[in-house]
Design a protein around this motif. Structure first.
Motif, PDB file in Angstrom:
ATOM      1  N   LEU A 148       9.700  -1.795  -0.795  1.00 10.11           N
ATOM      2  CA  LEU A 148       8.314  -1.827  -1.274  1.00 10.11           C
ATOM      3  C   LEU A 148       8.199  -0.759  -2.344  1.00 10.11           C
ATOM      4  O   LEU A 148       8.586   0.387  -2.117  1.00 10.11           O
ATOM      5  CB  LEU A 148       7.329  -1.488  -0.160  1.00 10.11           C
ATOM      6  N   ALA A 152       3.031  -3.375  -4.844  1.00 13.44           N
ATOM      7  CA  ALA A 152       3.161  -3.821  -3.460  1.00 13.44           C
ATOM      8  C   ALA A 152       3.033  -2.644  -2.496  1.00 13.44           C
ATOM      9  O   ALA A 152       2.391  -2.751  -1.442  1.00 13.44           O
ATOM     10  CB  ALA A 152       4.481  -4.546  -3.247  1.00 13.44           C
ATOM     11  N   SER A 155      -0.626  -1.517  -2.531  1.00 17.49           N
ATOM     12  CA  SER A 155      -1.466  -2.492  -1.843  1.00 17.49           C
ATOM     13  C   SER A 155      -1.356  -2.348  -0.328  1.00 17.49           C
ATOM     14  O   SER A 155      -2.365  -2.370   0.380  1.00 17.49           O
ATOM     15  CB  SER A 155      -1.078  -3.908  -2.280  1.00 17.49           C
ATOM     16  N   LEU A 156      -0.150  -2.214   0.166  1.00 20.32           N
ATOM     17  CA  LEU A 156       0.034  -2.055   1.603  1.00 20.32           C
ATOM     18  C   LEU A 156      -0.598  -0.743   2.077  1.00 20.32           C
ATOM     19  O   LEU A 156      -1.262  -0.708   3.126  1.00 20.32           O
ATOM     20  CB  LEU A 156       1.516  -2.094   1.991  1.00 20.32           C
ATOM     21  N   SER A 159      -4.323  -1.055   2.507  1.00 17.10           N
ATOM     22  CA  SER A 159      -4.867  -2.056   3.450  1.00 17.10           C
ATOM     23  C   SER A 159      -5.211  -1.459   4.793  1.00 17.10           C
ATOM     24  O   SER A 159      -4.865  -0.374   5.128  1.00 17.10           O
ATOM     25  CB  SER A 159      -3.870  -3.201   3.626  1.00 17.10           C
TER      26      SER A 159
END
Length: 159
Positions: A148, A152, A155-156, A159
């Motif tokens: 990652l 990406a 974004s993770l 979240s």
């Protein structure tokens, strides 16, 4: 020709960065290097080093390096040694410098009680794969590396 391996010192940061850029060229991804000399010096020689490096010298001139850090195996209950980068200049390949670096790393791993000494290699790098197999390393064919980064990763994390 005399090959020696020594721990990197802070003045080696510029040489290490040059080797990293040369390695990225060899691995067909020169644009991926965003590290700077200052970043490497801080990561390797700052108050909380993230990694360590060895320098291979031939007749007193740097011809390659190995950058490594410790990981941990819950299965063995012990730390391991992970080789992030190994690079030897093209004109010094075949001189024994790569093996000298790996021998030095194996000694560090055993001295520090590491259960494993691991690294990754690009699947198209047949010369390196052949060399690693010749020293007894075994490919971990049943494993796939995941990563990652960039958007990406952000974004993770968000979240």
């Amino acid at each position: 020709m005399s090959i020696s391996v020594r721990p990197a010192i802070e003045p080696d940061a510029a040489t290490i960065l040059r080797f990293v850029r040369d390695l990225a060229d060899y691995e067909r991804d020169p644009e991926a290097v965003v590290a700077t000399e200052v970043m490497l010096a801080q990561a390797l020689f700052g108050p909380d080093p993230a990694a360590e490096a060895l320098i291979a010298d031939m007749d007193g001139q740097p011809i390659g390096f190995a950058l490594f850090f410790h990981n941990f195996s819950t299965w063995t209950g012990r730390r391991g040694l992970y080789l992030e980068d190994l690079y030897i200049t093209p004109d010094a390949r075949g001189s024994g410098a790569g093996k000298a670096l790996l021998v030095a790393l194996a000694k560090i791993a055993t001295t520090r009680g590491c259960a494993r000494f691991e690294w990754s290699v690009l699947d198209w790098n047949d010369p390196a794969i052949g060399f690693y197999k010749s020293i007894g390393a075994q490919p971990m064919n049943e494993w796939t590396v995941f990563r990652l980064d960039g958007d990406a990763l952000a974004s993770l994390a968000a979240s």
